[in-house]
Enzyme design. Structure first.
Site, PDB file in Angstrom:
ATOM      1  CE1 TYR A  54      -3.356  -2.599  -0.341  1.00  0.00           C
ATOM      2  CE2 TYR A  54      -4.009  -2.228   1.925  1.00  0.00           C
ATOM      3  CZ  TYR A  54      -4.182  -2.869   0.704  1.00  0.00           C
ATOM      4  OH  TYR A  54      -5.207  -3.784   0.568  1.00  0.00           O
ATOM      5  CB  SER A 211     -13.786  -1.737  -2.867  1.00  0.00           C
ATOM      6  OG  SER A 211     -12.451  -1.343  -3.090  1.00  0.00           O
ATOM      7  NE  ARG A 217     -16.574   1.578  -8.896  1.00  0.00           N
ATOM      8  CZ  ARG A 217     -17.414   0.589  -9.222  1.00  0.00           C
ATOM      9  NH1 ARG A 217     -18.346   0.783 -10.133  1.00  0.00           N
ATOM     10  NH2 ARG A 217     -17.323  -0.591  -8.643  1.00  0.00           N
ATOM     11  CG  PHE A 219     -20.434   7.980  -1.701  1.00  0.00           C
ATOM     12  CD1 PHE A 219     -21.464   7.985  -0.752  1.00  0.00           C
ATOM     13  CD2 PHE A 219     -19.317   7.196  -1.459  1.00  0.00           C
ATOM     14  CE1 PHE A 219     -21.356   7.215   0.397  1.00  0.00           C
ATOM     15  CE2 PHE A 219     -19.202   6.432  -0.312  1.00  0.00           C
ATOM     16  CZ  PHE A 219     -20.223   6.435   0.616  1.00  0.00           C
TER      17      PHE A 219
HETATM   18  N1  LIG Z   1      -7.377  -7.470  -0.680  1.00  0.00           N
HETATM   19  C1  LIG Z   1      -7.427  -6.691  -1.730  1.00  0.00           C
HETATM   20  O1  LIG Z   1      -7.092  -7.080  -2.862  1.00  0.00           O
HETATM   21  C2  LIG Z   1      -7.887  -5.269  -1.557  1.00  0.00           C
HETATM   22  C3  LIG Z   1      -8.149  -4.454  -2.679  1.00  0.00           C
HETATM   23  C4  LIG Z   1      -8.596  -3.150  -2.442  1.00  0.00           C
HETATM   24  C5  LIG Z   1      -8.788  -2.681  -1.143  1.00  0.00           C
HETATM   25  N2  LIG Z   1      -8.497  -3.499  -0.078  1.00  0.00           N
HETATM   26  C6  LIG Z   1      -8.724  -3.063   1.321  1.00  0.00           C
HETATM   27  O2  LIG Z   1     -10.032  -2.544   1.429  1.00  0.00           O
HETATM   28  C7  LIG Z   1      -9.990  -1.241   1.994  1.00  0.00           C
HETATM   29  C8  LIG Z   1     -11.139  -0.435   1.503  1.00  0.00           C
HETATM   30  O3  LIG Z   1     -11.085  -0.265   0.086  1.00  0.00           O
HETATM   31  P1  LIG Z   1     -11.574   1.105  -0.560  1.00  0.00           P
HETATM   32  O4  LIG Z   1     -10.732   2.219  -0.057  1.00  0.00           O
HETATM   33  O5  LIG Z   1     -11.693   0.918  -2.020  1.00  0.00           O
HETATM   34  O6  LIG Z   1     -13.027   1.198   0.159  1.00  0.00           O
HETATM   35  P2  LIG Z   1     -14.331   2.074  -0.025  1.00  0.00           P
HETATM   36  O7  LIG Z   1     -14.760   2.373   1.368  1.00  0.00           O
HETATM   37  O8  LIG Z   1     -15.256   1.355  -0.945  1.00  0.00           O
HETATM   38  O9  LIG Z   1     -13.876   3.397  -0.754  1.00  0.00           O
HETATM   39  C9  LIG Z   1     -13.160   4.407  -0.092  1.00  0.00           C
HETATM   40  C10 LIG Z   1     -13.332   5.693  -0.865  1.00  0.00           C
HETATM   41  O10 LIG Z   1     -14.685   6.122  -0.726  1.00  0.00           O
HETATM   42  C11 LIG Z   1     -14.688   7.465  -0.214  1.00  0.00           C
HETATM   43  N3  LIG Z   1     -15.806   7.582   0.737  1.00  0.00           N
HETATM   44  C12 LIG Z   1     -16.016   6.815   1.827  1.00  0.00           C
HETATM   45  N4  LIG Z   1     -17.128   7.208   2.480  1.00  0.00           N
HETATM   46  C13 LIG Z   1     -17.611   8.260   1.766  1.00  0.00           C
HETATM   47  C14 LIG Z   1     -18.751   9.092   1.926  1.00  0.00           C
HETATM   48  N5  LIG Z   1     -19.595   8.907   2.972  1.00  0.00           N
HETATM   49  N6  LIG Z   1     -18.972  10.052   0.982  1.00  0.00           N
HETATM   50  C15 LIG Z   1     -18.118  10.214  -0.058  1.00  0.00           C
HETATM   51  N7  LIG Z   1     -17.010   9.463  -0.257  1.00  0.00           N
HETATM   52  C16 LIG Z   1     -16.763   8.494   0.651  1.00  0.00           C
HETATM   53  C17 LIG Z   1     -13.369   7.621   0.494  1.00  0.00           C
HETATM   54  O11 LIG Z   1     -12.973   8.985   0.504  1.00  0.00           O
HETATM   55  P3  LIG Z   1     -12.590   9.740   1.891  1.00  0.00           P
HETATM   56  O12 LIG Z   1     -11.323   9.139   2.398  1.00  0.00           O
HETATM   57  O13 LIG Z   1     -12.456  11.166   1.448  1.00  0.00           O
HETATM   58  O14 LIG Z   1     -13.734   9.535   2.839  1.00  0.00           O
HETATM   59  C18 LIG Z   1     -12.434   6.788  -0.359  1.00  0.00           C
HETATM   60  O15 LIG Z   1     -11.954   7.526  -1.467  1.00  0.00           O
HETATM   61  C19 LIG Z   1      -8.592  -0.713   1.602  1.00  0.00           C
HETATM   62  O16 LIG Z   1      -8.139   0.316   2.434  1.00  0.00           O
HETATM   63  C20 LIG Z   1      -7.762  -1.968   1.762  1.00  0.00           C
HETATM   64  O17 LIG Z   1      -7.448  -2.135   3.133  1.00  0.00           O
HETATM   65  C21 LIG Z   1      -8.067  -4.780  -0.265  1.00  0.00           C
END
Ligand SMILES: NC(=O)c1ccc[n+]([C@@H]2O[C@H](COP(=O)([O-])OP(=O)(O)OC[C@H]3O[C@@H](n4cnc5c(N)ncnc54)[C@H](OP(=O)(O)O)[C@@H]3O)[C@@H](O)[C@H]2O)c1
Length: 301
Positions: A54, A211, A217, A219
């Protein structure tokens, strides 16, 4: 915040976890990140998800530096990290091609580096990040047994594995894998239907959902699917007395009987706090299937 054992032999996680993938983009000072961690812990979000790669190999150390300011927090949290992907980066000059590496040597070296970066003596859970077509299950098992025996890693799991890949690795281990971290959300339902979540129920392990908001997406996305899903989440939120779409999207995951642990990706503490409200929502079956249909673009057969 509710806590659950993610497999019959543990560990215990917070019902919703926090992901650190984007943490290098949050541009927080060490003190600000420490405050984020402390507030999260106070609210009961104790499970933090990392990976060696990361932030191009920088996020674990960003977190470790914050943790080092208050090491007493370590035993109040669960740290999950991953290994097995090689990215080409100036932070790893030895990596010459974007590839997977689940060799014994790489797993041990990567884990030791993660421990150093996170400034901790143990990991709660280590995941093999992606299924590696060159994975030799015996070799991986030997590395995991070694890490387990040394006390450096308490539990192991996988990420993005098919049930068959999961079974292959499990067949060589003398302890149970505790999770499969996969993509699951109102915008991505493949893992609901390809046997992944069925296997989790069969083995009584909680999958971790990456995710959970489709990377944000739900939002802002403008595809037909994203708009259909957002509209349905809004309608159902109103029916539930004014819940917001993030809460409804999480409640949809939390309703699944495999006891999915959503992994939030936000760096905004107010959004973390708000997300916890999902635990108080109970979707009816009709509401759950309305979201399913909005996502699929059709009703169930
Ligand atoms: N194992 C794997 O292959 C893999 C792959 C991808 C991810 N992951 C893990 O999964 C975690 C989460 O993934 P993700 O970051 O894609 O998750 P997500 O929660 O689907 O997306 C996060 C994004 O959404 C935005 N967001 C969240 N709440 C919001 C709201 N209420 N209004 C507007 N925007 C909002 C965040 O921006 P803000 O920060 O500005 O709130 C951020 O840019 C990662 O950190 C990682 O630990 C694992």
């Amino acid at each position: 915040m509710q806590r659950i054992k993610i497999s019959t032999e543990g560990p215990e996680f917070s019902r919703i976890a926090l992901g650190m993938w984007r943490s290098n983009e949050w541009k927080m000072s060490t003190a600000e990140l420490l405050a984020f961690i402390e507030k999260s812990l106070e609210m009961g979000f104790t499970t933090f998800d990392h990976a060696d790669i990361y932030g191009l190999y920088t996020c674990e150390a960003i977190f470790g530096n914050a943790l080092a300011q208050n090491p007493s927090l370590r035993d109040k949290m669960e740290i999950v990290t991953k290994c097995g992907i090689n990215l080409v980066s100036e932070n790893r000059p030895e990596n010459t091609f974007h590839s997977y590496n689940t060799s014994h040597k790489h797993i041990i070296k990567s884990t030791e580096k993660s421990l150093e970066n996170l400034q901790t003596s143990y990991l709660d859970v280590l995941l093999i990040h992606r299924p590696d077509p060159l994975m030799d299950a015996d070799e991986v098992a030997e590395a995991l047994h070694h890490l387990h025996k040394s006390g450096k890693v308490k539990h192991f799991g996988v990420s993005n594995f098919t049930p068959f890949q999961f079974d292959l690795l499990q067949s060589r281990l003398n302890f149970p894998l505790v999770t499969n971290q996969v993509e699951i959300s109102v915008l991505f339902m493949d893992t609901l239907h390809d046997g992944t979540l069925d296997q989790c129920q069969q083995k009584r392990i909680s999958p971790m959902a990456w995710s959970p908001f489709g990377g944000g997406r739900i939002f802002t996305g403008n595809s037909e699917q994203e708009q259909r899903v957002r509209n349905e989440l809004k309608k159902i939120g109103e029916e539930l007395g004014g819940a917001a779409i993030d809460q409804v999207a999480l409640a949809w995951l939390l309703k699944h009987p495999s006891k999915i642990i959503p992994v939030l990706g936000t760096g905004n503490i107010d959004r973390v706090r708000h997300a916890a409200g999902a635990l108080d929502l109970e979707l009816s079956r009709d509401q759950w299937f309305r979201i399913w249909s909005a996502s699929a673009g059709n009703e169930v057969p």
